[in-house]
Design a protein around this motif. Structure first.
Motif, mmCIF file in Angstrom:
data_model
loop_
_atom_site.group_PDB
_atom_site.id
_atom_site.type_symbol
_atom_site.label_atom_id
_atom_site.label_comp_id
_atom_site.label_asym_id
_atom_site.label_seq_id
_atom_site.Cartn_x
_atom_site.Cartn_y
_atom_site.Cartn_z
ATOM 1 N N ALA A 90 0.805 -1.211 0.000
ATOM 2 C CA ALA A 90 0.000 0.000 0.000
ATOM 3 C C ALA A 90 0.840 1.263 0.000
ATOM 4 C CB ALA A 90 -0.941 0.004 1.213
ATOM 5 N N SER A 91 2.158 1.110 0.005
ATOM 6 C CA SER A 91 3.005 2.284 0.104
ATOM 7 C C SER A 91 3.209 2.976 -1.237
ATOM 8 C CB SER A 91 4.372 1.902 0.693
ATOM 9 O OG SER A 91 5.020 0.967 -0.149
ATOM 10 N N GLY A 92 3.108 2.205 -2.348
ATOM 11 C CA GLY A 92 3.270 2.803 -3.665
ATOM 12 C C GLY A 92 2.010 3.507 -4.117
ATOM 13 N N ALA A 101 -9.711 6.088 -19.283
ATOM 14 C CA ALA A 101 -9.001 4.926 -18.749
ATOM 15 C C ALA A 101 -7.681 5.377 -18.141
ATOM 16 C CB ALA A 101 -8.761 3.888 -19.848
ATOM 17 N N PHE A 102 -7.228 4.673 -17.111
ATOM 18 C CA PHE A 102 -5.921 4.965 -16.526
ATOM 19 C C PHE A 102 -5.376 3.707 -15.858
ATOM 20 C CE2 PHE A 102 -9.233 6.340 -13.569
ATOM 21 C CZ PHE A 102 -8.860 5.810 -12.338
ATOM 22 N N ALA A 103 -4.069 3.653 -15.746
ATOM 23 C CA ALA A 103 -3.408 2.474 -15.188
ATOM 24 C C ALA A 103 -3.278 2.595 -13.680
ATOM 25 C CB ALA A 103 -2.032 2.299 -15.814
ATOM 26 N N VAL A 104 -3.376 1.442 -13.012
ATOM 27 C CA VAL A 104 -3.195 1.387 -11.562
ATOM 28 C C VAL A 104 -2.139 0.337 -11.236
ATOM 29 C CG1 VAL A 104 -5.487 2.238 -10.963
ATOM 30 C CG2 VAL A 104 -5.168 -0.204 -11.377
ATOM 31 N N GLY A 105 -1.564 0.470 -10.043
ATOM 32 C CA GLY A 105 -0.498 -0.434 -9.644
ATOM 33 C C GLY A 105 -0.901 -1.433 -8.595
ATOM 34 N N ASP A 106 -2.189 -1.481 -8.258
ATOM 35 C CA ASP A 106 -2.684 -2.414 -7.246
ATOM 36 C C ASP A 106 -4.191 -2.556 -7.425
ATOM 37 O OD1 ASP A 106 -2.691 -4.127 -5.107
ATOM 38 O OD2 ASP A 106 -2.050 -2.659 -3.617
ATOM 39 N N MET A 107 -4.782 -3.524 -6.738
ATOM 40 C CA MET A 107 -6.224 -3.702 -6.831
ATOM 41 C C MET A 107 -6.919 -2.421 -6.395
ATOM 42 S SD MET A 107 -8.559 -5.798 -7.759
ATOM 43 C CE MET A 107 -7.831 -7.443 -7.700
ATOM 44 N N ALA A 108 -7.794 -1.913 -7.276
ATOM 45 C CA ALA A 108 -8.411 -0.624 -6.992
ATOM 46 C C ALA A 108 -9.798 -0.546 -7.599
ATOM 47 C CB ALA A 108 -7.544 0.508 -7.542
ATOM 48 N N ASN A 109 -10.582 0.360 -7.042
ATOM 49 C CA ASN A 109 -11.886 0.727 -7.566
ATOM 50 C C ASN A 109 -11.755 2.173 -8.024
ATOM 51 O OD1 ASN A 109 -14.436 -0.179 -8.153
ATOM 52 N ND2 ASN A 109 -15.325 0.318 -6.171
ATOM 53 N N GLY A 110 -11.666 2.389 -9.317
ATOM 54 C CA GLY A 110 -11.395 3.729 -9.818
ATOM 55 C C GLY A 110 -12.647 4.449 -10.256
ATOM 56 N N TYR A 111 -12.581 5.776 -10.278
ATOM 57 C CA TYR A 111 -13.737 6.556 -10.691
ATOM 58 C C TYR A 111 -13.297 7.883 -11.302
ATOM 59 C CZ TYR A 111 -13.166 8.822 -6.049
ATOM 60 O OH TYR A 111 -12.673 9.474 -4.941
ATOM 61 N N HIS A 139 -12.325 -11.791 0.734
ATOM 62 C CA HIS A 139 -13.376 -12.623 0.162
ATOM 63 C C HIS A 139 -14.637 -11.779 0.080
ATOM 64 C CE1 HIS A 139 -14.868 -13.064 4.271
ATOM 65 N NE2 HIS A 139 -13.681 -13.529 4.633
ATOM 66 N N GLY A 140 -15.741 -12.366 -0.359
ATOM 67 C CA GLY A 140 -16.956 -11.616 -0.635
ATOM 68 C C GLY A 140 -17.543 -10.870 0.539
ATOM 69 N N HIS A 141 -17.199 -11.286 1.766
ATOM 70 C CA HIS A 141 -17.716 -10.613 2.961
ATOM 71 C C HIS A 141 -16.623 -9.851 3.688
ATOM 72 C CE1 HIS A 141 -21.737 -12.454 2.818
ATOM 73 N NE2 HIS A 141 -21.115 -13.515 2.332
ATOM 74 N N SER A 142 -15.478 -9.680 3.037
ATOM 75 C CA SER A 142 -14.377 -8.966 3.674
ATOM 76 C C SER A 142 -13.629 -8.158 2.607
ATOM 77 C CB SER A 142 -13.429 -9.951 4.371
ATOM 78 O OG SER A 142 -12.395 -9.256 5.032
ATOM 79 N N ILE A 143 -14.127 -6.944 2.367
ATOM 80 C CA ILE A 143 -13.534 -6.025 1.403
ATOM 81 C C ILE A 143 -13.266 -4.711 2.133
ATOM 82 C CG2 ILE A 143 -13.812 -4.902 -0.837
ATOM 83 C CD1 ILE A 143 -15.993 -6.946 -1.491
ATOM 84 N N HIS A 144 -12.048 -4.216 1.996
ATOM 85 C CA HIS A 144 -11.677 -3.024 2.759
ATOM 86 C C HIS A 144 -10.995 -2.009 1.855
ATOM 87 C CE1 HIS A 144 -12.357 -5.578 6.254
ATOM 88 N NE2 HIS A 144 -11.550 -6.454 5.684
ATOM 89 N N ILE A 145 -11.330 -0.722 2.055
ATOM 90 C CA ILE A 145 -10.585 0.361 1.415
ATOM 91 C C ILE A 145 -9.388 0.664 2.305
ATOM 92 C CG2 ILE A 145 -10.615 2.795 0.759
ATOM 93 C CD1 ILE A 145 -13.572 2.497 0.090
ATOM 94 N N VAL A 146 -8.195 0.543 1.743
ATOM 95 C CA VAL A 146 -6.977 0.745 2.545
ATOM 96 C C VAL A 146 -6.207 1.966 2.042
ATOM 97 C CG1 VAL A 146 -6.737 -1.642 3.285
ATOM 98 C CG2 VAL A 146 -5.774 -0.966 1.096
ATOM 99 N N GLY A 147 -6.936 2.922 1.547
ATOM 100 C CA GLY A 147 -6.325 4.149 1.072
ATOM 101 C C GLY A 147 -7.014 4.659 -0.176
ATOM 102 N N SER A 148 -7.192 5.962 -0.251
ATOM 103 C CA SER A 148 -7.792 6.588 -1.424
ATOM 104 C C SER A 148 -6.799 7.580 -2.017
ATOM 105 C CB SER A 148 -9.091 7.301 -1.061
ATOM 106 O OG SER A 148 -10.050 6.375 -0.581
#
Length: 452
Positions: free
Chosen positions: A42-44, A64-74, A130-139
């Protein structure tokens, strides 16, 4: 360096795709992923590219834009620079958003034609257990505010064309600089962006992080993309839509939903038609092991083309310009620019450009000519050429150059088109010398009136 020599020296990038294992719902897995985040994942930066405006249209725009980790973009967008009436749109369609670890694609729809919008991009880093454990760890938000203007009959009629870039960055970089200098309403990338993309990382480099001076090349100038034969080669390019999204479904009938690359766009007095010539070898060539279905694809585009040319905003435009990668006409009877592979031992499978060329010529040009098409802009041969209309062929053809900065004939071109003084003017810019090498002009289609 001619096209064959260039392609022989091109190297594909190989990579290994990692597939994450399915984990259970144990808290140990959650702790392990949390530790990984704290330990550097999460540091990058999440957002690792400028936005890329794709699929220029009158009532929609792709971002469109590139990301370096799993993300939900908007994307947040507004007609007001202060974003006081901003709307937020996430990547993906209905039901679920497109959580993605490589490329975020956002479609903005319901836009007004010929209207300027301001926008900015952002992303939430997602820790998915998993489907019941999703967390935002930085925006993260890109601090820059960008803008674009949609197409439409009131938009400025001004385009540029580049082609056959093949990842030759020392040719692409000055081409992009020239485009910024000319400041067109949109750019048509007329195929062969790269020689073959085997993995998503290569596509991210080609379209989102090219090693050129202006990596924000498409952040405020929208692009239209016409596939070349090389844009279908490589495992990743078999699903190019993961990097360069298909056209909006509402732009075509349900019959044509698979034709995700064709476009019919009105820009001021110019109607622009995009066609996909696909692979330049026969489908039955044993070299490709039945992995292409280009013949049926080209034929399917005929019905789309006939309907597109009848659309009111297209039919009423004073100028009609078509774009496709492989030329539909050759003034040189010996012209055979295809790369014949040494494994093509059976003569009936050897690349015969004249026969292939007539395929798309015979399928498409009767309808373009009937509609009064003045110009078809093509690529592929890595050599600039102008074919004037004649008694048998009412349309002109311009073929763009190649990516060789030292070539006298294969120099990279930026083909510029704009309306000026009641005419469509086309200028050919030699990127290597920064000179205009040719200029042509076209009268409006018979019975069509210009807006100025």
């Amino acid at each position: 360096m001619d096209r064959r020599d260039f392609l022989k020296k091109s190297a594909a990038v190989a990579a290994v795709a990692a597939v994450p294992e399915m984990s259970g719902m144990a808290s140990a897995a959650e702790k392990a992923l949390a530790i990984a985040d704290e330990g550097g994942r999460a540091s990058g930066k999440v957002i690792i590219s400028a936005p890329c405006l794709q699929n220029y249209a009158s009532t929609s725009m792709g971002v469109a834009f590139a990301v370096g980790d799993m993300a939900n973009g908007y994307v947040e967008y507004s007609e007001r620079e202060d974003f006081s009436d901003a709307r937020r749109v996430y990547g993906g369609g209905f039901r679920v958003t497109d959580m993605n670890k490589d490329i975020i694609q956002v479609r903005l729809t319901g836009l007004k034609p010929a209207t300027k919008y301001y926008y900015r991009i952002a992303a939430d880093r997602i820790n998915y257990v998993h489907g019941h454990s999703i967390h935002i760890v930085g925006s993260e938000k890109d601090p820059r505010t960008y803008s674009f203007t949609t197409a439409g009959s009131e938009a400025e009629a001004h385009f540029c064309v580049i082609n056959d870039t093949h990842g030759v960055w020392n040719a692409l970089s000055p081409s992009v600089d020239k485009i910024f200098e000319l400041a067109p309403s949109c750019v048509i990338w007329n195929g062969d962006a790269y020689s073959a993309s085997e993995d998503i990382e290569t596509q991210k480099t080609v379209f989102f992080n090219p090693p050129i001076g202006r990596q924000d090349y498409a952040a405020e100038i929208p692009y239209l993309f016409c596939c070349g034969n090389h844009d279908s080669r490589g495992l990743a390019n078999r699903h190019l839509e993961r990097a360069w999204m298909f056209r909006q479904p509402e732009e075509r009938s349900s019959r044509d939903w698979d034709l995700g690359r064709n476009f019919a766009v009105r820009m001021g007095d110019i109607a622009m038609i995009g066609l996909d010539t696909a692979e330049d070898k026969l489908d039955e060539n044993p070299l490709f092991c039945n992995c292409f279905n280009s013949a049926a694809y080209r034929e399917a585009q005929v019905l789309w083309l006939k309907d597109a040319l009848k659309r009111k905003e297209i039919a009423s435009a004073p100028y009609l310009v078509a774009f496709c990668h492989i030329p539909l006409f050759s003034s040189d009877p010996t012209d055979n620019p295809g790369d014949v592979h040494p494994n093509d031992t059976d003569s009936k499978y050897k690349h015969n450009f004249a026969i292939w060329q007539r395929t798309c010529h015979d399928l498409w040009t009767p309808w373009l000519e009937k509609a009064g098409c003045q110009l078809i802009i093509t690529a592929h041969v890595h050599s600039y050429r102008f074919d004037a209309p004649d008694a048998d062929r009412k349309w002109a053809q311009i073929t763009g150059g190649g990516p060789d900065m030292s070539s006298r004939t294969g120099f990279p071109t930026v083909i510029e088109g704009l309306t000026e003084g009641g005419r469509l003017k086309i200028r050919i810019h030699n990127v290597a010398t920064s000179q205009v090498v040719d200029e042509y002009e076209f009268k409006p289609r018979k019975g069509k009136k210009t807006s100025k």
